[in-house]
Write a protein that holds these residues in place. Structure first.
Motif: not given
Length: 367
Positions: A223-226, A215-220, A160-161
């Protein structure tokens, strides 16, 4: 009928006691009743204690019955083996080990009943302990998962940073080309000239990079939240698995420890009550004067001792007489010529048989 049963419980000699007065019989019936009801209390106490262990009434009652019979037999043995002596000190010395045993029995009987009497207070203490154990268990399990969860949270913050930093860069480029168009910064020429176009291209390129980064960080991040959700599910599952162990923390030892955290004075009085019940027959026999039953029992025992001593002496005299007669008989026949010749003849025959047997054996070896 009941009186005879209690006399039987007292461990006294019923044949001797039948010849005594009613007062003497009532005394030993009272002692027997104390022994009997102490065994009943032992049965109740042990059944409750074992029920907290096995959680099965049939097993608890079965073992409780065995324990009650054991206590009954011990108490009956303790009371029946205490006999009046001519010296008070001898009686005290005789009763001392039995008093120690009675104290142990009183502790064993009183403790389960204390657990039942103070059950509500013990449950409150156990509830507090279970709550403390639950919190401690959650903290201990969380220590296994929190480092990974915190690391993943930091990864999300870092992603997010990156977006925030890129947005600030894009906003700065946006302000730069707008100021150039307005003539308030840069070349300070109003209009959309070459510099404006260059700055606008930089902004558009940075904006495209920002959109791609989002878009890339949203996917990352998804995945991390999962992964964080899975770790939290594992954490909750571990807590739910171990919680029944804490909920079952109400066994016999846990209740005894909880009882020890309560004020000690009520428990002490209950113990002293059972100690008084358990030792009362012993002290009754020690402190009471020698009675009719004691004299008759002593007379019967002394008569038995006298008869045994007399029989032993008679057997010793009979043995000595028999030995003396045998010695005299053998001394008399030792000098008879007929007996000498007979034994000499038999000895010669025995030696001949031995010689013949040796000869036959040697012949077999040589062949």
């Amino acid at each position: 009928m009941l009186k005879k049963f209690f006399i039987l419980c007292s461990g006294s000699d019923s044949d001797i006691l039948d010849t005594c007065s009613n007062g003497e019989q009532n005394k030993y019936a009272g002692i027997g009743a104390t022994v009997f009801f102490t065994a009943i209390m032992a049965f109740i106490a042990s059944s409750y204690a074992l029920y907290t262990v096995f959680d099965n009434p049939f097993i608890a009652i079965g073992f409780g019955l065995i324990w009650g019979l054991l206590i009954f037999n011990l108490d009956r043995f303790i009371v029946s083996t205490i006999k009046k002596r001519n010296q008070f000190l001898d009686e005290v010395i005789q009763a001392f080990p039995r008093i120690i045993l009675a104290i142990i029995i009183a502790i064993v009987i009183s403790k389960p009943l204390e657990l039942k009497i103070f059950e509500k207070e013990i449950n409150q203490v156990l509830l507090e302990q279970k709550n403390d154990l639950t919190l401690a268990n959650k903290e201990q399990i969380a220590k296994q998962f929190n480092p990974n969860i915190n690391s993943l949270d930091n990864d999300i913050i870092a992603l997010q940073q990156q977006i925030t930093t890129k947005e600030a860069e894009v906003n700065a480029l946006y302000n730069s080309y707008i100021s150039e168009a307005e003539g308030t910064a840069g070349t300070k020429l109003l209009g959309k000239g070459p510099v404006y176009k260059e700055k606008r291209d930089k902004h558009d390129a940075a904006l495209a990079e920002l959109n791609q980064l989002k878009a890339e960080n949203k996917e990352k991040i998804a995945s991390i939240e999962s992964q964080i959700v899975n770790l939290n599910n594992s954490l909750n599952s571990e807590i739910e698995t171990t919680q029944p162990i804490i909920d079952g923390f109400d066994g016999l030892m846990a209740r005894v420890n909880a009882l020890n955290k309560l004020p000690w004075l009520p428990s002490l009085f209950i113990f002293l009550l059972f100690l008084a019940i358990e030792t009362s027959p012993i002290f009754a026999k020690i402190l009471s004067p020698k009675s009719e039953y004691d004299f008759k029992l002593e007379d019967a025992e002394s008569a038995l001792n006298t008869r045994v001593e007399r029989n032993v002496k008679e057997r010793n005299i009979l043995l000595e007489t028999d030995i003396s007669i045998n010695n005299k008989i053998y001394n008399d026949i030792a000098n008879e010529e007929e007996l000498y010749n007979y034994k000499r003849k038999k000895a010669r025959e025995l030696m001949q048989l031995q010689t013949d047997a040796f000869f036959i054996k040697q012949q077999k070896i040589l062949k």
